[in-house]
Write a protein that holds these residues in place. Structure first.
Motif, short mmCIF file in Angstrom:
data_model
loop_
_atom_site.label_atom_id
_atom_site.label_comp_id
_atom_site.label_asym_id
_atom_site.label_seq_id
_atom_site.Cartn_x
_atom_site.Cartn_y
_atom_site.Cartn_z
N LYS A 26 -49.27 94.83 15.94
CA LYS A 26 -50.04 96.08 15.94
C LYS A 26 -49.17 97.29 15.61
CE LYS A 26 -53.93 94.89 18.96
NZ LYS A 26 -54.69 95.26 20.19
N THR A 27 -48.06 97.45 16.30
CA THR A 27 -47.27 98.67 16.15
C THR A 27 -46.13 98.49 15.17
OG1 THR A 27 -45.68 98.16 17.90
CG2 THR A 27 -47.76 99.19 18.58
N THR A 28 -45.58 99.62 14.73
CA THR A 28 -44.42 99.60 13.84
C THR A 28 -43.23 98.95 14.53
OG1 THR A 28 -45.19 101.61 12.73
CG2 THR A 28 -42.85 101.07 12.50
N GLY A 29 -43.05 99.26 15.80
CA GLY A 29 -41.95 98.66 16.57
C GLY A 29 -42.06 97.15 16.65
N GLN A 30 -43.27 96.64 16.85
CA GLN A 30 -43.47 95.20 16.89
C GLN A 30 -43.16 94.56 15.55
OE1 GLN A 30 -47.56 94.96 18.14
NE2 GLN A 30 -47.10 95.26 20.31
N MET A 31 -43.56 95.22 14.46
CA MET A 31 -43.26 94.69 13.13
C MET A 31 -41.76 94.58 12.92
SD MET A 31 -44.51 96.03 9.36
CE MET A 31 -46.12 95.28 9.50
N TYR A 32 -41.03 95.59 13.32
CA TYR A 32 -39.58 95.59 13.14
C TYR A 32 -38.93 94.46 13.93
CZ TYR A 32 -34.72 97.16 13.06
OH TYR A 32 -33.36 97.24 12.89
N GLN A 33 -39.37 94.24 15.14
CA GLN A 33 -38.78 93.18 15.97
C GLN A 33 -39.00 91.80 15.34
OE1 GLN A 33 -36.78 93.59 18.61
NE2 GLN A 33 -36.98 95.78 18.15
N ILE A 34 -40.18 91.56 14.77
CA ILE A 34 -40.45 90.28 14.13
C ILE A 34 -39.62 90.12 12.86
CG2 ILE A 34 -42.21 88.85 13.01
CD1 ILE A 34 -42.50 88.97 16.03
N ILE A 35 -39.54 91.17 12.06
CA ILE A 35 -38.74 91.09 10.83
C ILE A 35 -37.29 90.78 11.15
CG2 ILE A 35 -37.85 92.41 8.87
CD1 ILE A 35 -40.51 93.93 8.84
N LYS A 36 -36.74 91.45 12.17
CA LYS A 36 -35.34 91.22 12.54
C LYS A 36 -35.07 89.76 12.88
CE LYS A 36 -34.23 94.04 15.87
NZ LYS A 36 -33.32 94.72 16.84
N LYS A 37 -36.07 89.11 13.46
CA LYS A 37 -35.92 87.71 13.87
C LYS A 37 -35.69 86.80 12.66
CE LYS A 37 -38.44 84.11 16.40
NZ LYS A 37 -39.70 83.79 17.15
N TYR A 38 -36.30 87.14 11.51
CA TYR A 38 -36.25 86.26 10.33
C TYR A 38 -35.40 86.83 9.19
CZ TYR A 38 -40.19 83.91 12.57
OH TYR A 38 -41.00 83.24 13.46
N TYR A 39 -34.97 88.08 9.30
CA TYR A 39 -34.35 88.77 8.16
C TYR A 39 -33.05 88.12 7.70
CZ TYR A 39 -32.78 92.70 5.25
OH TYR A 39 -32.36 93.48 4.20
N GLU A 40 -32.21 87.73 8.62
CA GLU A 40 -30.88 87.25 8.27
C GLU A 40 -30.92 86.03 7.35
OE1 GLU A 40 -26.75 85.75 10.46
OE2 GLU A 40 -28.32 86.72 11.63
N THR A 41 -31.90 85.16 7.55
CA THR A 41 -31.97 83.92 6.75
C THR A 41 -32.95 84.01 5.57
OG1 THR A 41 -33.67 83.03 8.24
CG2 THR A 41 -31.35 82.49 8.73
#
Length: 391
Positions: A250-265
């Protein structure tokens, strides 16, 4: 064949009339077809015939003003190109890289699978120069359908007669199953879509007009090309028909947290979502009553997800979107540099016929130290294809 974009090139041989039946067969099987004709082809079949059958404008040098870069736009649109019939003249030109009309220029710009259906006199077909040209085109990646033995225009039976339209269709269909571009196999792709929501109170929130159509189209295209796709989406009314793994936020903060989880790979990250730039500093725990003429909200800036990803970028290809209402190119170029992007897709959201909530878009692709490319107005599936072609 369903939803495939096929460009049919008709050149100037007596067998041109058979290409009408072939185009009809493609459309009956769900393909979208655009026809390109050489000047000589229009002597055998009229452009009006193909326009009526295909429900698309016909490209040819005489009788219509062609755009400056229409040959490039057509190449970006195409999934498949086929020349039917292919005369000795056009075969010779293509084998030697000659582009002296719209048809040969557009074919030279094509980077999709290309198919060739020769049709000519038997003596011409057996000529060593012709065989050398056909071999060169096969070396260049063309698939060639050998002509049949049959009654020729000269009045006798010999090899050189164009294969019947139904034979060509079956041959093309069989080859398409092998040729479909899957250039993202083994790649991990993150796509964001839709809008984010920032709560004011339990009833109200801050958001924007994004419906998610662009992001879902991007995810769908990535899956078609063989990628392992994670679709991170804000609230939408869209069904997930993309084939991607959907993670709803829902929120921008939630989107960022999910992206960070997968971004490195990840290998490719495409930020098509329209995120809220601000959130309410202290959302009300109960519904705010409308007791006053004015309601004052204190807003705090959200984290700039794209900027953070640009700072952390290593092997990833990072693509952003710029939704602007003025100074489109200038603002998008500044965003490209500031956020360390590999590409930015800019669109004018002040227009009502493209952008938010519509099926169509018209965008400008900007990349560091490369030529700016503008798309025609087309549907968002086409825009998605262009994005990955450029990547």
């Amino acid at each position: 064949m369903k939803n495939l974009h096929i460009v049919v090139y008709v050149t100037g041989g007596i067998a041109a009339y058979k290409s009408i039946i072939f185009v009809r067969e493609l459309i009956k099987n769900g393909a979208e077809v655009k026809v390109v004709m050489t000047k000589m082809a229009t002597s055998f079949v009229t452009p009006l015939t193909f326009r009526t059958i295909s429900h698309n404008e016909v490209y040819y040098d005489e009788g219509r003003q062609l755009g400056i870069v229409e040959h490039v736009e057509l190449s970006m649109w195409a999934d498949i190109a086929i020349i039917i019939p292919a005369t000795a003249n056009v075969i010779g030109k293509l084998a030697n890289g000659i582009a002296d009309d719209f048809a040969t220029t557009a074919l030279l710009a094509m980077n999709c699978p290309r198919f060739l259906v020769p049709s000519m006199n038997d003596v011409m077909y057996e000529n060593s120069a012709m065989q050398r040209n056909l071999q060169q085109l096969e070396n260049d990646g063309y698939k060639v359908l050998e002509p049949s033995i049959g009654f020729l225009a000269e009045g006798y039976e010999a090899k050189g007669r164009m294969q019947e339209p139904e034979v060509v269709f079956k041959w093309l269909k069989a080859n398409i199953l092998q040729e479909r571009v899957q250039d993202l196999i083994g790649k991990k792709v993150i796509v964001t879509a839709g809008h984010t929501v920032e709560e004011i109170d339990p009833v109200r929130y801050i958001t924007n007009h994004s419906t998610g159509k662009m992001g879902y189209a991007v995810a769908r295209e990535a899956v078609k090309r063989g990628a392992d796709v994670i679709l991170i989406s804000g609230p939408t009314n869209l069904a997930n028909d993309t084939g991607a793994k959907l993670i709803s936020i829902k929120t921008t903060g939630q989107m960022y947290q999910i992206i960070k989880k997968y971004y490195e790979t990840s290998d490719i990250v495409i930020m098509a979502a329209a995120v809220a730039d601000y959130h309410v500093k202290t959302p009300a725990k109960q519904k705010i009553k409308k007791n006053e003429n004015e309601l004052v909200l204190r807003l705090e800036k959200n984290i700039d997800i794209l900027n953070e990803l640009g700072k952390e970028k290593k092997q990833q290809k990072l693509v952003g979107f710029a939704a602007e209402t003025q100074d489109l190119i200038k603002n998008a170029q500044q965003k490209l540099v500031k956020k360390n992007l590999d590409m930015i897709v800019a669109n004018d959201v002040s227009r009502k016929d493209i952008g938010f909530g519509t099926d169509d878009n018209e965008v400008t692709f900007i990349r560091p130290n490369k030529k700016i490319i503008s798309s025609p107005k087309t549907d968002k599936n086409d825009i998605s294809k262009m994005i990955f072609d450029l990547i």
